[in-house]
Design a protein around this motif. Structure first.
Motif, short mmCIF file in Angstrom:
data_model
loop_
_atom_site.label_atom_id
_atom_site.label_comp_id
_atom_site.label_asym_id
_atom_site.label_seq_id
_atom_site.Cartn_x
_atom_site.Cartn_y
_atom_site.Cartn_z
N VAL A 176 7.40 -15.83 -26.19
CA VAL A 176 6.27 -14.90 -26.11
C VAL A 176 5.04 -15.52 -26.76
N THR A 177 3.88 -15.16 -26.23
CA THR A 177 2.62 -15.46 -26.90
C THR A 177 2.34 -14.33 -27.90
N LYS A 178 1.29 -14.50 -28.69
CA LYS A 178 0.93 -13.43 -29.63
C LYS A 178 0.48 -12.18 -28.89
N GLU A 179 -0.21 -12.35 -27.78
CA GLU A 179 -0.62 -11.19 -26.99
C GLU A 179 0.59 -10.49 -26.37
N GLN A 180 1.54 -11.26 -25.87
CA GLN A 180 2.75 -10.66 -25.29
C GLN A 180 3.58 -9.95 -26.36
N PHE A 181 3.57 -10.49 -27.56
CA PHE A 181 4.29 -9.84 -28.65
C PHE A 181 3.73 -8.44 -28.91
N ILE A 182 2.40 -8.33 -28.98
CA ILE A 182 1.76 -7.04 -29.20
C ILE A 182 2.04 -6.10 -28.03
N GLU A 183 2.04 -6.63 -26.81
CA GLU A 183 2.31 -5.79 -25.64
C GLU A 183 3.75 -5.28 -25.65
N LEU A 184 4.69 -6.12 -26.10
CA LEU A 184 6.08 -5.65 -26.22
C LEU A 184 6.19 -4.53 -27.23
N ALA A 185 5.48 -4.69 -28.36
CA ALA A 185 5.50 -3.64 -29.37
C ALA A 185 4.87 -2.35 -28.83
#
Length: 579
Positions: A176-185
């Motif tokens: 995951v990228t940092k943006e994808q991490f936030i989107e998963l959360a």
């Protein structure tokens, strides 16, 4: 990772900002200390704070706006070294160095006795001195000598060799990228917008890159802290690392006599060590141990336990597995001090193979030189600075105290002070110890005289900081966060090259807890930086509060391994860290 503890938003002109900020600090300290704060006290505290201007922009009214992030640095632990820790280190040194003191003395006595004799005179003197003894006395003397020599060899600690190790690399579908991490959360529906924004700000300054790995379960709206999810992640990580280890070393699982597993949060029944024994069908008399709740420094604790078991059980192999379960430890609440671990911890695990067989010397990579462990749990603040508990909504998580920075600095100071006499060159030890004794007596003298320490006195009485670069060629510092690495580099006066492995590991894999130091060593091997005789310092710290060090010595030049988590990306470092 706890240092972003204060954010002050201001809309004043830039040239008046720092004057206002220092005035604000003075007022807050004055209020806390009830007007009894002295100027020297303020001066000693303010150097631990640093400021950074962030989030610059224009408000709706057209005025310039920006924020000031106030960070608390690690205490300069090399400036306040306690004498008792140095004594402890010297005690270890003298305990094993007594033979080195006796041998040169015997050589000097022997040289003085026979130095002026020719070869014929020496043999004549030996013959004349031995003819006066009967055969029984000579044989008794020889037997006593052989017995003493055998006793010394048997009492000498067995060498511990590191044959090889493996670090688990998750599949790309978990990247995951940092943006994808936030989107998963956000997709999980467990966090409100302020909590998501907080995690986003933490990630931006974390030093973590866009190729780290997390389990898919964190994007689920369901509870991730279940035994099913924990066992699934544990089997993926541990078996992945062990499969690679057994493949690289060609060792059968049934040949392993000692197994030590450490995982801080996830501790099921049967244990993780039992899961491994069951999966690989290991032998029934294996000595297995499962360490839980011991934090991010537990990898070195597990290594220490494996070493002790190998010392007591000759001709054996030992496997040490270090891992942490991210999904099981996922915190779904709103408490910010508990959200911080979500931002930093990523999937990862390591497995190492140790041997005490002398015939394995030529196939081993490293020999274990020293392990130094420091435990501060007797102090209440240290004990509670990383504490697992429930929040107001009954969600379980790790609560990070604001005292962590100070507690961590004290533990690091203790550990490296004890380690110093074991590894530093004699010249550095003499400078350091002499300066320490001088400061000890001068400080007591000034205290008795009632002298107040001002800035000029502190500058004139600055302690000598040992150069640890003279003791080690490579450093594997636990990659907790970018800020922690920055402060450790500053305090230990390390170069960017010394910190390269730690920063690259944090950027590529994130904080993988106790296995982080092995990803760093894997980086050094992938860069082909390890040559024969090089010394590697692994240092990690975690809850308790604990700080532990391990020192390895390279037996041979380590070539670039055929399997490594770094093979597809090592050439991008360290350049990508500056982007």
């Amino acid at each position: 990772m706890l240092l972003d503890f204060l954010l002050i938003s201001l809309s004043y002109k830039r040239d008046t900002l720092f004057l206002y900020f220092h005035h604000l600090l003075w007022l807050s300290k004055k209020k806390r200390k009830k007007d009894y704060v002295s100027v020297p006290t303020m001066a000693r505290e303010e150097h631990l704070l640093s400021t950074e201007i962030v989030n610059q922009g224009i408000s709706d009214g057209g005025s310039q706006t920006f924020s000031v992030r106030v960070r608390r640095r690690l205490p300069d632990f090399l400036q306040s070294v306690k004498l008792k820790y140095v004594k402890l280190g010297y005690h270890y040194l003298i305990k094993h160095g007594i033979y080195l003191a006796i041998v040169p003395l015997l050589v000097l006595v022997f040289s003085a006795e026979v130095g002026n004799l020719s070869r014929e005179e020496l043999w004549r003197k030996i013959w004349d001195s031995t003819t006066g003894y009967d055969l029984a006395m000579v044989l008794s003397f020889v037997a006593l000598f052989v017995f003493t020599l055998s006793l010394y060899i048997m009492s000498k600690p067995r060498p511990i060799y590191l044959l090889d190790f493996a670090c688990y690399k998750p599949s790309d579908d978990l990247k995951v990228t940092k943006e994808q991490f936030i989107e998963l959360a956000r997709k999980s529906g467990k966090f409100d917008e302020p909590s998501l924004e907080f995690q986003k700000r933490i990630l931006e300054s974390s030093g973590i890159g866009n190729e780290t790995y997390v389990p898919k379960s964190i994007g689920s709206s369901e509870n991730t802290a279940t035994m099913k999810e924990g066992r699934s992640e544990a089997s993926t990580v541990m078996f992945g690392a062990l499969d690679e280890l057994f493949e690289k070393t060609k060792i059968r699982p049934k040949d392993v006599g000692v197994l030590v597993v450490n995982c801080s949060i996830f501790n099921p029944t049967p244990s993780l060590s039992a899961m491994i024994i069951n999966h690989y069908k290991m032998r029934g008399n294996i000595l297995s141990f499962n360490l839980g709740g011991m934090g991010c420094s537990a990898g070195i604790i597990a290594l220490d336990l494996a070493r002790d078991m190998l010392q007591a059980n000759p001709n054996n192999y030992a496997v040490v597995v270090s891992a942490e379960m991210v999904g099981y430890n996922w915190y779904p609440g709103k408490e910010r001090s508990m959200l911080i671990p979500n931002c930093f911890f990523r999937m990862g695990g390591s497995a190492i193979l140790l041997s005490n067989r002398r015939r394995d010397y030529h196939r081993a990579k490293y020999s274990l030189e020293h392990i130094v462990r420091t435990h501060k749990a007797s102090n209440d603040r240290a004990f509670r600075c990383i504490y697992q508990e429930e929040d107001s909504q009954r969600y379980k998580g790790l609560k990070i105290s604001k005292d962590l920075v100070e507690v961590g600095g004290d533990a690091l100071k203790t550990n490296i002070t004890t380690l110093g006499p074991l590894v530093l060159p004699l010249s550095e030890q003499l400078f350091f110890f002499g300066n320490l004794v001088w400061r000890h007596f001068v400080g007591n003298k000034n205290a008795k005289a009632g002298n107040n320490n001002n800035n000029s006195q502190l500058a004139n009485n600055k302690p000598y900081i040992p150069d640890y670069k003279l003791a080690f060629e490579h450093f594997c510092v636990y990659a907790a966060s970018k800020t922690v690495l920055d402060e450790l580099q500053r305090n230990l006066e390390l170069t960017e090259n010394n910190m390269e492995a730690s920063r690259a590991t944090l950027h590529r894999f994130g904080n993988t807890s106790s296995s982080s130091i092995w990803y760093e060593l894997a980086y050094l091997e992938a860069k082909e930086k390890i040559t024969r005789g090089d010394r590697v310092w692994q240092i990690a710290f975690g809850s308790g509060f604990k700080c532990n060090s391990a020192v390895w010595k390279a037996i041979r030049r380590v070539k670039k391994p055929s399997t490594s988590p770094w093979l597809d990306c090592v050439d991008r470092y360290p350049q990508s860290l500056t982007q």
